[in-house]
Every structure is written in C-alpha cells, then in structure tokens.
Design a protein around this motif. Sequence first.
Motif, PDB file in Angstrom:
ATOM      1  N   ALA A 148       0.816  -1.225   0.000  1.00  0.00           N
ATOM      2  CA  ALA A 148       0.000   0.000   0.000  1.00  0.00           C
ATOM      3  C   ALA A 148       0.842   1.264   0.000  1.00  0.00           C
ATOM      4  O   ALA A 148       0.318   2.358  -0.227  1.00  0.00           O
ATOM      5  CB  ALA A 148      -0.932   0.003   1.215  1.00  0.00           C
ATOM      6  N   SER A 149       2.133   1.129   0.232  1.00  0.00           N
ATOM      7  CA  SER A 149       3.003   2.301   0.382  1.00  0.00           C
ATOM      8  C   SER A 149       3.630   2.714  -0.940  1.00  0.00           C
ATOM      9  O   SER A 149       3.573   1.993  -1.948  1.00  0.00           O
ATOM     10  CB  SER A 149       4.119   1.991   1.386  1.00  0.00           C
ATOM     11  N   GLY A 150       4.272   3.871  -0.897  1.00  0.00           N
ATOM     12  CA  GLY A 150       4.991   4.357  -2.066  1.00  0.00           C
ATOM     13  C   GLY A 150       6.168   3.484  -2.458  1.00  0.00           C
ATOM     14  O   GLY A 150       6.651   3.566  -3.592  1.00  0.00           O
ATOM     15  N   LEU A 151       6.626   2.645  -1.539  1.00  0.00           N
ATOM     16  CA  LEU A 151       7.727   1.737  -1.861  1.00  0.00           C
ATOM     17  C   LEU A 151       7.339   0.744  -2.954  1.00  0.00           C
ATOM     18  O   LEU A 151       8.206   0.182  -3.618  1.00  0.00           O
ATOM     19  CB  LEU A 151       8.159   0.969  -0.611  1.00  0.00           C
ATOM     20  N   ALA A 152       6.027   0.518  -3.110  1.00  0.00           N
ATOM     21  CA  ALA A 152       5.535  -0.447  -4.096  1.00  0.00           C
ATOM     22  C   ALA A 152       4.835   0.255  -5.253  1.00  0.00           C
ATOM     23  O   ALA A 152       3.940  -0.317  -5.879  1.00  0.00           O
ATOM     24  CB  ALA A 152       4.590  -1.433  -3.422  1.00  0.00           C
ATOM     25  N   SER A 153       5.229   1.483  -5.551  1.00  0.00           N
ATOM     26  CA  SER A 153       4.533   2.266  -6.576  1.00  0.00           C
ATOM     27  C   SER A 153       4.609   1.636  -7.970  1.00  0.00           C
ATOM     28  O   SER A 153       3.800   1.966  -8.840  1.00  0.00           O
ATOM     29  CB  SER A 153       5.100   3.684  -6.633  1.00  0.00           C
ATOM     30  N   TRP A 154       5.559   0.720  -8.172  1.00  0.00           N
ATOM     31  CA  TRP A 154       5.678   0.048  -9.480  1.00  0.00           C
ATOM     32  C   TRP A 154       5.435  -1.455  -9.339  1.00  0.00           C
ATOM     33  O   TRP A 154       5.922  -2.250 -10.119  1.00  0.00           O
ATOM     34  CB  TRP A 154       7.053   0.334 -10.105  1.00  0.00           C
ATOM     35  N   VAL A 155       4.661  -1.810  -8.326  1.00  0.00           N
ATOM     36  CA  VAL A 155       4.339  -3.218  -8.076  1.00  0.00           C
ATOM     37  C   VAL A 155       2.834  -3.388  -8.210  1.00  0.00           C
ATOM     38  O   VAL A 155       2.060  -2.826  -7.431  1.00  0.00           O
ATOM     39  CB  VAL A 155       4.793  -3.665  -6.672  1.00  0.00           C
ATOM     40  N   THR A 156       2.413  -4.169  -9.184  1.00  0.00           N
ATOM     41  CA  THR A 156       0.993  -4.489  -9.339  1.00  0.00           C
ATOM     42  C   THR A 156       0.862  -5.823 -10.065  1.00  0.00           C
ATOM     43  O   THR A 156       1.749  -6.210 -10.832  1.00  0.00           O
ATOM     44  CB  THR A 156       0.252  -3.362 -10.089  1.00  0.00           C
ATOM     45  N   GLY A 157      -0.209  -6.528  -9.761  1.00  0.00           N
ATOM     46  CA  GLY A 157      -0.403  -7.860 -10.335  1.00  0.00           C
ATOM     47  C   GLY A 157       0.513  -8.903  -9.730  1.00  0.00           C
ATOM     48  O   GLY A 157       0.725  -9.974 -10.296  1.00  0.00           O
ATOM     49  N   HIS A 158       1.019  -8.630  -8.537  1.00  0.00           N
ATOM     50  CA  HIS A 158       2.016  -9.505  -7.907  1.00  0.00           C
ATOM     51  C   HIS A 158       1.414 -10.267  -6.729  1.00  0.00           C
ATOM     52  O   HIS A 158       0.579  -9.735  -5.992  1.00  0.00           O
ATOM     53  CB  HIS A 158       3.196  -8.667  -7.413  1.00  0.00           C
ATOM     54  N   ASP A 159       1.854 -11.499  -6.534  1.00  0.00           N
ATOM     55  CA  ASP A 159       1.460 -12.297  -5.370  1.00  0.00           C
ATOM     56  C   ASP A 159       2.652 -12.391  -4.433  1.00  0.00           C
ATOM     57  O   ASP A 159       3.657 -13.036  -4.751  1.00  0.00           O
ATOM     58  CB  ASP A 159       1.013 -13.697  -5.802  1.00  0.00           C
ATOM     59  N   LEU A 160       2.550 -11.735  -3.284  1.00  0.00           N
ATOM     60  CA  LEU A 160       3.629 -11.717  -2.295  1.00  0.00           C
ATOM     61  C   LEU A 160       3.406 -12.864  -1.309  1.00  0.00           C
ATOM     62  O   LEU A 160       2.467 -12.835  -0.509  1.00  0.00           O
ATOM     63  CB  LEU A 160       3.651 -10.383  -1.563  1.00  0.00           C
ATOM     64  N   VAL A 161       4.247 -13.870  -1.365  1.00  0.00           N
ATOM     65  CA  VAL A 161       4.117 -15.038  -0.491  1.00  0.00           C
ATOM     66  C   VAL A 161       4.800 -14.746   0.845  1.00  0.00           C
ATOM     67  O   VAL A 161       5.975 -14.369   0.880  1.00  0.00           O
ATOM     68  CB  VAL A 161       4.734 -16.288  -1.147  1.00  0.00           C
TER      69      VAL A 161
END
Length: 257
Positions: free
Chosen positions: A233-246
Amino acid sequence: MTGRGLLEGQVALVTGAGGGIGRGIALRFAQEGAAVVLHCRTAVKAAGEVASRIRESGGRALVVRGDLAEEDVCRRVVRDAADWGDGRLTALVNNAGVQPTRELAGMTVAQWRAVVDTNLSSVFACTQAAAEVMRRQEGGGSVTHIASIEATHPAPLHAHYCAAKAAVVMHARSAALEYGPLGIRVNTVSPGLIHREGLDEEWPEGVRRWERAAPTGRLGRPEDVGDGCVFLASGLASWVTGHDLVVDGGVSARPTW
C-alpha cells in the motif's frame, strides 16, 4: 502509534478486521500513519477493541459491520469508509474470509457457494466499489487481497477454499491489468500458517510439522502479513501491481521430493 510513516495521510479499509490476520493488518496500517476503517461481520467487540487501541495511540479508526457475502453490503461498507475519509479511500485490504473443512465428495453446491461468495465474490464487489472512489482521486489507490499459499498448494478438505483463493490471485492480476491505467494497483499477499490463540492445542501435530518444514523455524504472526500489506500500500511499491507476495516463512521453497 509508532512507525516510519509509510502510510501517512492514507485512508484504509481492512475487511475482516475483528481478529487474527485482520487485526494485525489494521494495527500495522495505523502504526504507519493511516486512518483505518475496520470491517467486521460478527466480531464487533473485537474490532472495537482494536479501534480503541488505535485511538488511544493517537490514530483514527472506525468500525463498520456487514456480511460481505451480499453485494449491496460490500458497496455500502466501501461507501461508509470513503464518507468517513471525507470522500477519500486510498487503500483496501480484502481480508475477510472463511475456511471451513469439508470432504469434496460430500460437499453440496450451497456449501461451495458459501465459501466462494465470502472469499471471492466479496473481493470482486469490494474492489469494484473501491475502484470507483480511487479512480476519481489524485494518486489513485491500492488494493490488496489476502489469498493463501493454498492457492497453489492444495490441502485435504479445503477444495472450496483452495479454489476460491486461486481465483483471488487471478482476480488481482486481471484487476491490475484493467485498473492500472486509472492509477490503481492490485496485488495479493499469500500467507502460510499464521499463529492464533489455541492453535497449538487444537492442532499440535500440524504446528510441529510446519515448524520443521519452515526454513525460518516458526509459524507466521499476523503482523508479518500486515508488514506485507503495508509495503504494497506504500509508495515503496509504486511500481508493483499484479504480484502475489508469499509470506510463509519459506515453506513454499522446500522441495517435495
């Protein structure tokens, strides 16, 4: 509440926030500066206690109640959250779910639907409603579904749950594709076995097997899942989408042969 302020200024809705994983997610969001709407279906007292803890630490929190198996309730819960946030909703965590055990051979369609409607259809409806809010605001927003490692590693008596969670992962990928141009990121977090009160007594052999199998040597904690959700949800993941974080302590990395 102390944190690094990763979610400062955000308004977040966490479904199923009355206990376990949902509680851990809500607390971590508040610690990082978000105003948090805690949804619950029946655990009103537990959700209220979490909200009180957030407020006592200087944060903002609201409890909303509803059965997310009903589409209109999903939309009402999202609307209530956005109204409380002065028209803004920057993060949604679809955590609400059920995990009954039942043999596949004897399962009825009604029993199948009860799990799918709560674990999957609510994700669709809440995400769709939240996206309508997020697409109209500057900066868009993020949606995180709580899936499970059982989406790819099926367990006996969990066929309906495993199928629903696998679909949740694919929904996130599809939603990421379609909502991305609107500034909305959609991801999943797939937890392994998370500790809860009484689990050691109810399923001691399972806990021991997990601890032996996990490279980290322990069960997960609700805040471990919360940390993953905060990141997404943070700005650290601004280029992360469609990803499954295990988030499973490494169990999925263990060879099966």
